[in-house]
Design a protein around this motif. Sequence first.
Motif, mmCIF file in Angstrom:
data_model
loop_
_atom_site.group_PDB
_atom_site.id
_atom_site.type_symbol
_atom_site.label_atom_id
_atom_site.label_comp_id
_atom_site.label_asym_id
_atom_site.label_seq_id
_atom_site.Cartn_x
_atom_site.Cartn_y
_atom_site.Cartn_z
ATOM 1 N N UNK A 1 4.032 10.733 -18.846
ATOM 2 C CA UNK A 1 4.051 9.911 -17.651
ATOM 3 C C UNK A 1 2.687 9.960 -16.968
ATOM 4 N N UNK A 2 2.144 8.784 -16.671
ATOM 5 C CA UNK A 2 0.884 8.659 -15.922
ATOM 6 C C UNK A 2 1.204 7.944 -14.617
ATOM 7 N N UNK A 3 0.682 8.458 -13.497
ATOM 8 C CA UNK A 3 1.026 7.918 -12.187
ATOM 9 C C UNK A 3 -0.236 7.663 -11.373
ATOM 10 N N UNK A 4 -0.289 6.494 -10.724
ATOM 11 C CA UNK A 4 -1.400 6.133 -9.846
ATOM 12 C C UNK A 4 -0.846 5.665 -8.511
ATOM 13 N N UNK A 5 -1.542 6.033 -7.447
ATOM 14 C CA UNK A 5 -1.113 5.689 -6.097
ATOM 15 C C UNK A 5 -2.141 4.795 -5.408
ATOM 16 N N UNK A 6 -1.642 3.990 -4.482
ATOM 17 C CA UNK A 6 -2.489 3.341 -3.487
ATOM 18 C C UNK A 6 -2.004 3.792 -2.125
ATOM 19 N N UNK A 7 -2.931 4.286 -1.312
ATOM 20 C CA UNK A 7 -2.598 4.762 0.032
ATOM 21 C C UNK A 7 -3.458 4.012 1.040
ATOM 22 N N UNK A 8 -2.875 3.689 2.193
ATOM 23 C CA UNK A 8 -3.559 2.905 3.212
ATOM 24 C C UNK A 8 -3.596 3.650 4.526
ATOM 25 N N UNK A 9 -4.666 3.413 5.283
ATOM 26 C CA UNK A 9 -4.705 3.831 6.670
ATOM 27 C C UNK A 9 -3.711 2.958 7.437
ATOM 28 N N UNK A 10 -2.651 3.542 8.016
ATOM 29 C CA UNK A 10 -1.595 2.716 8.623
ATOM 30 C C UNK A 10 -2.084 1.866 9.781
ATOM 31 N N UNK B 1 -10.667 -4.551 8.722
ATOM 32 C CA UNK B 1 -10.361 -4.685 7.294
ATOM 33 C C UNK B 1 -9.438 -3.544 6.844
ATOM 34 N N UNK B 2 -8.601 -3.822 5.891
ATOM 35 C CA UNK B 2 -7.714 -2.789 5.369
ATOM 36 C C UNK B 2 -8.529 -1.641 4.779
ATOM 37 N N UNK B 3 -7.968 -0.446 4.904
ATOM 38 C CA UNK B 3 -8.605 0.741 4.329
ATOM 39 C C UNK B 3 -7.670 1.261 3.247
ATOM 40 N N UNK B 4 -8.050 1.069 1.979
ATOM 41 C CA UNK B 4 -7.209 1.420 0.844
ATOM 42 C C UNK B 4 -7.908 2.473 -0.014
#
Length: 470
Positions: free
Chosen positions: A457-466, A407-410
């Motif tokens: 400015x408000x910033x949000x990230x999504x990062x994944x285990x490649x 499964x994806x890891x987000x």
Amino acid sequence: MTTATLPVQDASIELFRPTETSPYLTNNGAGIKLSSVAVGKRAEVGRDDIQAELLVEAGQLSDPPRSGDRVEITLDVRTIRSITGMVRDIDIQQQSPTEFRLSLSPIADFVFSVLSFRNTFDNFEGETIADILQTVIQREAPEIDTDISGLTDTTDLFADGTRADDVVRSLINRARALAASDGTTLTVRPIDDLPQPVALNGDEHGQLNIRRPDDGLRNVARIDGATDTAVDDENVSQSSFVTVDGSGQRESIQVSTRKAAIAAVQIRTKRQSGDGDLQIRVQKDDGGSPVAVNDPESDIVATSEPAEFLATGGDFTRVQLPDHTLPEPDPHIIVEAENGSQDVGVDANGDLSYRVEFDFPLAVRERNQASVSRHRRRDIREQRDNVSTTTAARDRARAILKGRGEPRFEVAFQAASQAAFELELLDTVTLPDAPGFVSDRELVITERQDEFQGGRLRTEFTALDPTTIH
């Protein structure tokens, strides 16, 4: 853990016609105010989603934006953030007798919008993915620049009017790579060759939202392609050449095949410049000989290859046969020439040198057994009519399974420091203050959401285990 917004010292928007280098609309002058911007940048699908609202005085709308215009947005938040997009949908609402609200939503990703407008008809066999990408983009979308590294694997590609953006995404998937657009440039990086990670401590990011969706988990892939060909019978030996014509000088050979049809015949030729076309005839067997070698009406199928397309130095010339059905096994191939003569290869015994090919439906199956054992078997099947070699089918099946075994890891989080605000797509991070099952992973930034309103400015990230990206 904290969240933060940054003050925006300056915000500008410029709009350009497709062939112009100077903007026709900007908020740098009087009568135009940039009131809000929302930017969603996504690496995996290579598609940005931008929204912008402007308050415009009526006198500034004599020539409003058009679909296809290029948009440049710049936000000065200690460092400069520049965003490039393309106008697609336009909504103009009157706010007062003298003022209008101009909504550009969405402003589409520039790179993939251009690619989506174009079709490609290129065919490639055994070329590197990087070279194929460069060729397709340069030929179909010259207004796009490229920054492509790695991607040295070779593959086949057959695009019969396929949309260029679909071709590009398919190649990127095969290469196990990520793509992001940066202005008018397409950047592509292999997943196993990403930059060194930046460590974000707990006070540099907001609360973590960790997700493990399994909707994309697959561990058995089958690709049903078009048809491929293989050699069914052959005699490749060649020691001399004999002349064939249309006046009785011919060569024939009985071939061993039990297939329903012959797809193509290969004959060694030494072309005589400007002379006759090569004729291939097929007849059924009659006691070891063709049933009626002098009677073309008895042919099962026949065709000819123009002289200018024949090999000149004794190499094989491939002649594709029209559709037909063999009534019985082991037919005879008859080789002649029309309107002249040609030289064809024979072996030391005087027997014709040849290859006979047959068509077969292309199907390839790949399996990730470790994932099957861990998560149960999860199948995926694709019909790809433009996949016409085993290599292309296998590459596609393997590309589907890469990263899908788990499964994806987000991990989603908000920026809370200058270092976090400066992260871009395809940057990698570690989160050392997070729980162990998160802190021991290197994560790649695949999505960035910026919201500009009220001067902040408000910033949000999504990062994944490649290793789980697919």
